[in-house]
Design an enzyme around this catalytic site. Structure first.
Site, PDB file in Angstrom:
ATOM      1  N   ALA A  75      38.897  43.613  39.700  1.00 34.06           N
ATOM      2  CA  ALA A  75      38.253  43.609  38.385  1.00 34.06           C
ATOM      3  C   ALA A  75      37.558  44.931  38.094  1.00 34.06           C
ATOM      4  O   ALA A  75      37.505  45.361  36.941  1.00 34.06           O
ATOM      5  CB  ALA A  75      37.261  42.460  38.301  1.00 34.06           C
ATOM      6  N   THR A  76      37.036  45.592  39.117  1.00 30.00           N
ATOM      7  CA  THR A  76      36.337  46.860  38.872  1.00 30.00           C
ATOM      8  C   THR A  76      37.297  47.853  38.217  1.00 30.00           C
ATOM      9  O   THR A  76      36.952  48.509  37.222  1.00 30.00           O
ATOM     10  CB  THR A  76      35.781  47.427  40.195  1.00 30.00           C
ATOM     11  OG1 THR A  76      34.901  46.458  40.760  1.00 30.00           O
ATOM     12  CG2 THR A  76      35.032  48.731  39.977  1.00 30.00           C
ATOM     13  N   ASN A 143      27.395  36.207  37.740  1.00 34.06           N
ATOM     14  CA  ASN A 143      27.610  36.069  39.181  1.00 34.06           C
ATOM     15  C   ASN A 143      26.337  35.754  39.961  1.00 34.06           C
ATOM     16  O   ASN A 143      26.397  35.240  41.064  1.00 34.06           O
ATOM     17  CB  ASN A 143      28.250  37.345  39.744  1.00 34.06           C
ATOM     18  CG  ASN A 143      27.525  38.596  39.339  1.00 34.06           C
ATOM     19  OD1 ASN A 143      27.342  38.854  38.148  1.00 34.06           O
ATOM     20  ND2 ASN A 143      27.090  39.381  40.293  1.00 34.06           N
ATOM     21  N   HIS A 190      40.221  37.482  44.330  1.00 33.09           N
ATOM     22  CA  HIS A 190      39.428  37.006  45.470  1.00 33.09           C
ATOM     23  C   HIS A 190      38.252  36.107  45.097  1.00 33.09           C
ATOM     24  O   HIS A 190      37.547  35.613  45.972  1.00 33.09           O
ATOM     25  CB  HIS A 190      38.977  38.183  46.354  1.00 33.09           C
ATOM     26  CG  HIS A 190      37.849  39.018  45.837  1.00 33.09           C
ATOM     27  ND1 HIS A 190      36.563  38.869  46.288  1.00 33.09           N
ATOM     28  CD2 HIS A 190      37.819  40.021  44.953  1.00 33.09           C
ATOM     29  CE1 HIS A 190      35.789  39.770  45.691  1.00 33.09           C
ATOM     30  NE2 HIS A 190      36.526  40.479  44.869  1.00 33.09           N
ATOM     31  N   THR A 226      52.865  51.571  43.491  1.00 34.07           N
ATOM     32  CA  THR A 226      53.735  50.471  43.905  1.00 34.07           C
ATOM     33  C   THR A 226      52.939  49.176  43.996  1.00 34.07           C
ATOM     34  O   THR A 226      51.909  49.121  44.665  1.00 34.07           O
ATOM     35  CB  THR A 226      54.360  50.788  45.284  1.00 34.07           C
ATOM     36  OG1 THR A 226      55.018  52.047  45.189  1.00 34.07           O
ATOM     37  CG2 THR A 226      55.336  49.716  45.726  1.00 34.07           C
ATOM     38  N   CYS A 308      26.220  42.439  46.004  1.00 31.95           N
ATOM     39  CA  CYS A 308      26.346  43.883  45.810  1.00 31.95           C
ATOM     40  C   CYS A 308      24.979  44.544  45.794  1.00 31.95           C
ATOM     41  O   CYS A 308      24.794  45.637  46.303  1.00 31.95           O
ATOM     42  CB  CYS A 308      27.037  44.202  44.484  1.00 31.95           C
ATOM     43  SG  CYS A 308      28.489  43.220  44.213  1.00 31.95           S
TER      44      CYS A 308
HETATM   45  N1  PLP Z   1      32.408  41.315  37.891  1.00 28.94           N
HETATM   46  C1  PLP Z   1      31.774  40.307  38.485  1.00 28.94           C
HETATM   47  C2  PLP Z   1      30.991  39.330  37.659  1.00 28.94           C
HETATM   48  C3  PLP Z   1      31.814  40.164  39.872  1.00 28.94           C
HETATM   49  O1  PLP Z   1      31.172  39.155  40.454  1.00 28.94           O
HETATM   50  C4  PLP Z   1      32.573  41.112  40.629  1.00 28.94           C
HETATM   51  C5  PLP Z   1      32.616  41.023  42.096  1.00 28.94           C
HETATM   52  O2  PLP Z   1      31.596  40.969  42.753  1.00 28.94           O
HETATM   53  C6  PLP Z   1      33.238  42.137  39.949  1.00 28.94           C
HETATM   54  C7  PLP Z   1      33.131  42.204  38.584  1.00 28.94           C
HETATM   55  C8  PLP Z   1      34.065  43.135  40.684  1.00 28.94           C
HETATM   56  O3  PLP Z   1      35.290  42.576  41.105  1.00 28.94           O
HETATM   57  P1  PLP Z   1      36.239  43.258  42.185  1.00 28.94           P
HETATM   58  O4  PLP Z   1      35.643  42.954  43.508  1.00 28.94           O
HETATM   59  O5  PLP Z   1      37.569  42.616  42.020  1.00 28.94           O
HETATM   60  O6  PLP Z   1      36.308  44.703  41.875  1.00 28.94           O
END
Ligand code: PLP
Length: 362
Positions: A75-76, A143, A190, A226, A308
């Site tokens: 997602a990042t 989160n 994940h 890839t 985090c």
């Molecule tokens: N956004 C939220 C709300 C998250 O909880 C996280 C992961 O901790 C992320 C974004 C980032 O996701 P990724 O670990 O796939 O980069």
């Protein structure tokens, strides 16, 4: 060492056995052709490409109709691509966004505005957006505190203001219906019982985005590199399972949350009582020493604020945004339940946490 009771499902989820099974054929050695490059034209490459496309459809089934799925590393990356490639203009995001949104927005160099939240963690959907906003970003489920935002209305307001609406749906994907009205949605495997290292950016048809990196032009030129058929297949299988189990998982988590709340009845819940994802409970207790609690309850995997942010010493940005004092934020813990968490685990863990807090004099 016995396995800890895992209550940190917002940080990551275990891999579903079904997802692992879907991945294995694509991780095999030279005796089978599972390792083939999905971008190769030969038969083995085409078989791998077919697995990638099936996974794309499975992932797309968790997202709104009328858009496409671009696979990313997580997602990042999806959030960075969304924010860097859409038309320039001020970016507005909620005060409780994940650092992936906040730091990616700031890094674009655009003017950034934080949208305040109330004590439940909710953005007022009638909030004024900055003049000429290019993008409004509000997450689906927080989160740290599990608050579910009124994203459909916020997307509508963003459109009225001429902005695109980006939704970080990492914590809601596969658990709730997809955010309605969003133009761009970021998700990751994940957090929905898929593998780490793969996510997706969903882009509404007609919204133009560009690549974040240059290379071989895979993913229609939007994400070079890839693809891993194993990661895609695991993501797809996890998505299909999540979709099938959405109601069952929700009921299961609601039961666990209500049991946890009854055991921890003297603890205060952070965030919304009602607009919340039941797999997430953020609690506080006056005077609680989190590092000591973590050390006293080593057999429980839980966290303070967010995984985090923990370890930096700074109080959680989300907890302070909902009006908690730094001290109250530091007195908080987050319990995250998942599909495979049992009632017995919740009872054992919550009773142990409460007893350890009492031993601290709280
Ligand atoms: N956004 C939220 C709300 C998250 O909880 C996280 C992961 O901790 C992320 C974004 C980032 O996701 P990724 O670990 O796939 O980069």
């Amino acid at each position: 060492m016995s396995a800890p009771i895992y209550l940190d499902h917002q940080a990551t989820t275990p891999l579903a056995p079904e997802a692992l099974q879907a991945m294995l054929p694509w991780l095999s050695g030279p005796e089978s052709m599972g390792f083939a490059n999905p971008h190769s034209m030969h038969r083995a490459g085409r078989a791998a490409a077919a697995a990638v496309e099936m996974a794309r459809e499975q992932v797309a089934s968790l997202l709104p109709k009328g858009g496409r799925v671009i696979f990313t590393s997580g997602a990042t990356e999806a959030i960075n691509q969304a924010l860097r490639s859409v038309p320039r203009g001020p970016i507005a995001y909620s005060a409780t966004e994940h650092s992936a949104v906040v730091n990616a927005a700031v890094a674009t160099g655009a003017e950034c505005t934080e949208l305040p939240v109330d004590e439940q963690g909710l953005v007022d959907p009638e909030e004024e957006f900055p003049e000429g906003a290019g993008v409004v970003a509000v997450m689906q489920v927080n989160n740290e505190i599990g608050t579910i935002q009124p994203v459909a209305r916020l997307a509508e307001r963003a459109h009225e203001a001429g902005a695109l609406f980006l939704c970080d749906a990492v914590q809601g994907a596969g658990k709730l219906a997809p955010p309605e009205g969003a133009d761009l949605i970021a998700i990751t495997a994940h957090k929905l019982y898929g593998p780490k290292g793969i996510g997706a950016l969903w882009v509404r048809d007609g919204v133009a985005i560009g690549p974040l990196i240059e290379g071989g032009g895979q993913e229609s030129g939007l994400r070079s590199g890839t693809l891993s058929p194993a990661l895609c297949a695991g993501f797809g299988a996890a998505a299909a399972l999540a979709k099938e189990r959405m109601d069952i998982d929700f009921q299961h988590l609601s039961g666990l949350a209500s049991r946890a709340r009854s055991i921890l009845a003297r603890w205060t819940v952070n965030g919304s009582e009602t607009a919340r994802w039941p797999g997430n409970l953020s609690f506080r207790l006056p005077g609680l020493n989190f590092p000591r609690l973590l050390s006293d309850c080593r057999d429980i995997a839980f966290s303070a604020g967010s995984a985090c942010g923990s370890g930096t010493g700074a109080p959680s940005r989300v907890l302070t945004a909902i009006g908690l004092e730094a001290k109250e934020a530091r007195n908080s813990i987050r319990l995250g339940f998942g599909r495979y968490t049992t009632l017995e685990e919740v009872e054992t863990a919550c009773s142990a946490l409460d007893a350890a807090a009492r031993a601290q004099g709280c």
